[in-house]
Write a protein that holds these residues in place. Structure first.
Motif, PDB file in Angstrom:
ATOM      1  N   ASN A 241       0.806  -1.224   0.000  1.00  0.00           N
ATOM      2  CA  ASN A 241       0.000   0.000   0.000  1.00  0.00           C
ATOM      3  C   ASN A 241       0.838   1.272   0.000  1.00  0.00           C
ATOM      4  O   ASN A 241       0.305   2.371  -0.118  1.00  0.00           O
ATOM      5  N   ASP A 242       2.149   1.125   0.182  1.00  0.00           N
ATOM      6  CA  ASP A 242       3.003   2.305   0.283  1.00  0.00           C
ATOM      7  C   ASP A 242       3.271   2.891  -1.095  1.00  0.00           C
ATOM      8  O   ASP A 242       3.733   2.193  -2.000  1.00  0.00           O
ATOM      9  N   ARG A 243       2.999   4.166  -1.230  1.00  0.00           N
ATOM     10  CA  ARG A 243       3.289   4.844  -2.487  1.00  0.00           C
ATOM     11  C   ARG A 243       4.748   5.272  -2.493  1.00  0.00           C
ATOM     12  O   ARG A 243       5.284   5.700  -1.487  1.00  0.00           O
ATOM     13  N   LYS A 244       5.383   5.156  -3.636  1.00  0.00           N
ATOM     14  CA  LYS A 244       6.777   5.574  -3.756  1.00  0.00           C
ATOM     15  C   LYS A 244       6.855   7.084  -3.599  1.00  0.00           C
ATOM     16  O   LYS A 244       6.056   7.822  -4.163  1.00  0.00           O
ATOM     17  N   LEU A 245       7.830   7.530  -2.810  1.00  0.00           N
ATOM     18  CA  LEU A 245       7.993   8.960  -2.594  1.00  0.00           C
ATOM     19  C   LEU A 245       8.531   9.613  -3.864  1.00  0.00           C
ATOM     20  O   LEU A 245       9.495   9.137  -4.460  1.00  0.00           O
ATOM     21  N   GLU A 246       7.890  10.690  -4.278  1.00  0.00           N
ATOM     22  CA  GLU A 246       8.324  11.416  -5.466  1.00  0.00           C
ATOM     23  C   GLU A 246       9.243  12.565  -5.060  1.00  0.00           C
ATOM     24  O   GLU A 246       8.996  13.241  -4.061  1.00  0.00           O
ATOM     25  N   PRO A 247      10.307  12.816  -5.822  1.00  0.00           N
ATOM     26  CA  PRO A 247      11.246  13.892  -5.476  1.00  0.00           C
ATOM     27  C   PRO A 247      10.566  15.254  -5.421  1.00  0.00           C
ATOM     28  O   PRO A 247       9.701  15.561  -6.239  1.00  0.00           O
ATOM     29  N   ILE A 248      10.975  16.061  -4.433  1.00  0.00           N
ATOM     30  CA  ILE A 248      10.451  17.424  -4.346  1.00  0.00           C
ATOM     31  C   ILE A 248      11.516  18.454  -4.721  1.00  0.00           C
ATOM     32  O   ILE A 248      11.195  19.606  -4.995  1.00  0.00           O
ATOM     33  N   SER A 249      12.777  18.035  -4.729  1.00  0.00           N
ATOM     34  CA  SER A 249      13.860  18.905  -5.199  1.00  0.00           C
ATOM     35  C   SER A 249      15.102  18.054  -5.419  1.00  0.00           C
ATOM     36  O   SER A 249      15.098  16.853  -5.144  1.00  0.00           O
ATOM     37  N   LYS A 250      16.146  18.694  -5.911  1.00  0.00           N
ATOM     38  CA  LYS A 250      17.404  17.999  -6.203  1.00  0.00           C
ATOM     39  C   LYS A 250      18.527  18.666  -5.418  1.00  0.00           C
ATOM     40  O   LYS A 250      18.600  19.893  -5.351  1.00  0.00           O
ATOM     41  N   VAL A 251      19.392  17.845  -4.818  1.00  0.00           N
ATOM     42  CA  VAL A 251      20.520  18.387  -4.061  1.00  0.00           C
ATOM     43  C   VAL A 251      21.544  18.964  -5.038  1.00  0.00           C
ATOM     44  O   VAL A 251      22.005  18.274  -5.949  1.00  0.00           O
ATOM     45  N   GLY A 252      21.882  20.228  -4.834  1.00  0.00           N
ATOM     46  CA  GLY A 252      22.875  20.871  -5.682  1.00  0.00           C
ATOM     47  C   GLY A 252      24.290  20.572  -5.211  1.00  0.00           C
ATOM     48  O   GLY A 252      24.496  19.936  -4.171  1.00  0.00           O
ATOM     49  N   PRO A 253      25.280  21.030  -5.958  1.00  0.00           N
ATOM     50  CA  PRO A 253      26.679  20.810  -5.562  1.00  0.00           C
ATOM     51  C   PRO A 253      26.992  21.502  -4.237  1.00  0.00           C
ATOM     52  O   PRO A 253      26.495  22.592  -3.962  1.00  0.00           O
ATOM     53  N   PHE A 254      27.796  20.848  -3.410  1.00  0.00           N
ATOM     54  CA  PHE A 254      28.259  21.483  -2.173  1.00  0.00           C
ATOM     55  C   PHE A 254      29.654  20.990  -1.831  1.00  0.00           C
ATOM     56  O   PHE A 254      30.093  19.932  -2.294  1.00  0.00           O
ATOM     57  N   ASN A 255      30.323  21.773  -1.019  1.00  0.00           N
ATOM     58  CA  ASN A 255      31.669  21.426  -0.555  1.00  0.00           C
ATOM     59  C   ASN A 255      31.827  21.988   0.850  1.00  0.00           C
ATOM     60  O   ASN A 255      32.075  23.179   1.029  1.00  0.00           O
ATOM     61  N   PHE A 256      31.657  21.122   1.849  1.00  0.00           N
ATOM     62  CA  PHE A 256      31.741  21.533   3.243  1.00  0.00           C
ATOM     63  C   PHE A 256      32.907  20.818   3.930  1.00  0.00           C
ATOM     64  O   PHE A 256      33.621  20.029   3.310  1.00  0.00           O
ATOM     65  N   THR A 257      33.082  21.104   5.207  1.00  0.00           N
ATOM     66  CA  THR A 257      34.170  20.515   5.985  1.00  0.00           C
ATOM     67  C   THR A 257      33.586  19.735   7.150  1.00  0.00           C
ATOM     68  O   THR A 257      32.712  20.248   7.863  1.00  0.00           O
ATOM     69  N   ASP A 258      34.059  18.503   7.341  1.00  0.00           N
ATOM     70  CA  ASP A 258      33.496  17.695   8.422  1.00  0.00           C
ATOM     71  C   ASP A 258      34.229  17.923   9.741  1.00  0.00           C
ATOM     72  O   ASP A 258      35.149  18.743   9.831  1.00  0.00           O
ATOM     73  N   GLN A 259      33.813  17.192  10.767  1.00  0.00           N
ATOM     74  CA  GLN A 259      34.345  17.346  12.120  1.00  0.00           C
ATOM     75  C   GLN A 259      35.833  16.995  12.222  1.00  0.00           C
ATOM     76  O   GLN A 259      36.496  17.357  13.186  1.00  0.00           O
ATOM     77  N   ASP A 260      36.360  16.317  11.222  1.00  0.00           N
ATOM     78  CA  ASP A 260      37.786  15.974  11.206  1.00  0.00           C
ATOM     79  C   ASP A 260      38.596  16.917  10.323  1.00  0.00           C
ATOM     80  O   ASP A 260      39.785  16.680  10.080  1.00  0.00           O
ATOM     81  N   GLY A 261      37.932  17.958   9.817  1.00  0.00           N
ATOM     82  CA  GLY A 261      38.626  18.918   8.968  1.00  0.00           C
ATOM     83  C   GLY A 261      38.774  18.464   7.527  1.00  0.00           C
ATOM     84  O   GLY A 261      39.512  19.073   6.750  1.00  0.00           O
ATOM     85  N   LYS A 262      38.052  17.403   7.147  1.00  0.00           N
ATOM     86  CA  LYS A 262      38.146  16.868   5.790  1.00  0.00           C
ATOM     87  C   LYS A 262      36.982  17.370   4.932  1.00  0.00           C
ATOM     88  O   LYS A 262      35.871  17.553   5.440  1.00  0.00           O
ATOM     89  N   PRO A 263      37.228  17.578   3.639  1.00  0.00           N
ATOM     90  CA  PRO A 263      36.148  18.047   2.763  1.00  0.00           C
ATOM     91  C   PRO A 263      35.110  16.955   2.512  1.00  0.00           C
ATOM     92  O   PRO A 263      35.453  15.775   2.394  1.00  0.00           O
ATOM     93  N   VAL A 264      33.856  17.364   2.442  1.00  0.00           N
ATOM     94  CA  VAL A 264      32.755  16.467   2.082  1.00  0.00           C
ATOM     95  C   VAL A 264      31.953  17.165   0.988  1.00  0.00           C
ATOM     96  O   VAL A 264      31.520  18.304   1.169  1.00  0.00           O
ATOM     97  N   THR A 265      31.778  16.490  -0.141  1.00  0.00           N
ATOM     98  CA  THR A 265      31.041  17.074  -1.255  1.00  0.00           C
ATOM     99  C   THR A 265      29.803  16.241  -1.569  1.00  0.00           C
ATOM    100  O   THR A 265      29.639  15.125  -1.061  1.00  0.00           O
TER     101      THR A 265
END
Length: 210
Positions: free
Chosen positions: A31-55
């Motif tokens: 009975n579960d309907r598949k979830l339809e996308p509401i938006s798309k994740v754009g490019p990103f470049n952040f820094t994690d708790q260890d100081g390493k880049p995460v994109t």
């Protein structure tokens, strides 16, 4: 219509209803309907708790939850992250699942401070990742990609802007934002846990070779 015709119509209607009810009972997720996308994740470049880049490329192929908080928050953030820990404990150790917690106060929340916060939570930061970065980039991701805050809240002067939201976003393996949840409501957290399970059961599509 003859009595015989009416009988056959009723028979097939009851057969169809019986099939539907049996499928609903015996087939998980029927009975579960598949979830339809509401938006798309754009490019990103952040820094994690260890100081390493995460994109965005690093999390492609994973099912993940994203939220915003700050380490010195005295209000909703501790409650949100205690609730998020329910989700973490449920899927801890699953290599296809991640949690991304972005700071909304990067001026205060350095990588080192996020590391201390993560340690205090007692979580594996390979699976629950804490991110910092440029304030405007963090806020644009929340409002334009994850859609957990209204883009109309953007201020011309980023230094005067402050994002504070209890909403979380569920992202699929392809980087589609599927649904928004209130991180303070247990009913929605329960729904989220079920939705994550469905997404993890979806087999990853093979990446096309260039």
């Amino acid at each position: 219509m003859s009595k015989k015709g009416i009988f056959y119509v009723l028979f097939f209607v009851l057969l169809a209803v019986g099939f539907y009810l049996a499928s609903s009972y015996f087939i998980p997720g029927f009975n579960d309907r598949k979830l339809e996308p509401i938006s798309k994740v754009g490019p990103f470049n952040f820094t994690d708790q260890d100081g390493k880049p995460v994109t965005n490329k690093d999390v492609l192929g994973k099912v993940y939850i994203t939220e915003y908080f700050f380490t010195t928050c005295p209000g909703i953030c501790p409650m949100m992250n205690e609730n998020m820990k329910q989700v973490y404990e449920k899927y801890k150790g699953n290599p296809d699942f991640l949690i991304l917690s972005h700071t909304c106060d990067p001026k205060t929340d350095s990588a080192a401070k996020l590391k201390r916060y993560a340690d205090s939570m007692g979580v594996d930061t390979k699976q629950w990742i804490f991110l910092t970065g440029r304030k405007d980039s963090l806020y644009n991701m929340a409002r334009l990609s994850y859609t957990i805050d209204d883009p109309a809240n953007n201020l011309t002067n980023i230094e005067d802007d402050f994002l504070h939201t209890q909403f979380w976003a569920l992202v699929d393996r392809k980087g589609n934002v599927l649904k928004i949840y209130d991180g303070l409501k247990q009913k929605e957290i329960n729904r989220l846990i079920k939705d994550i399970k469905k997404e993890l059961e979806e087999k990853p599509q093979p990446t096309a070779k260039l």
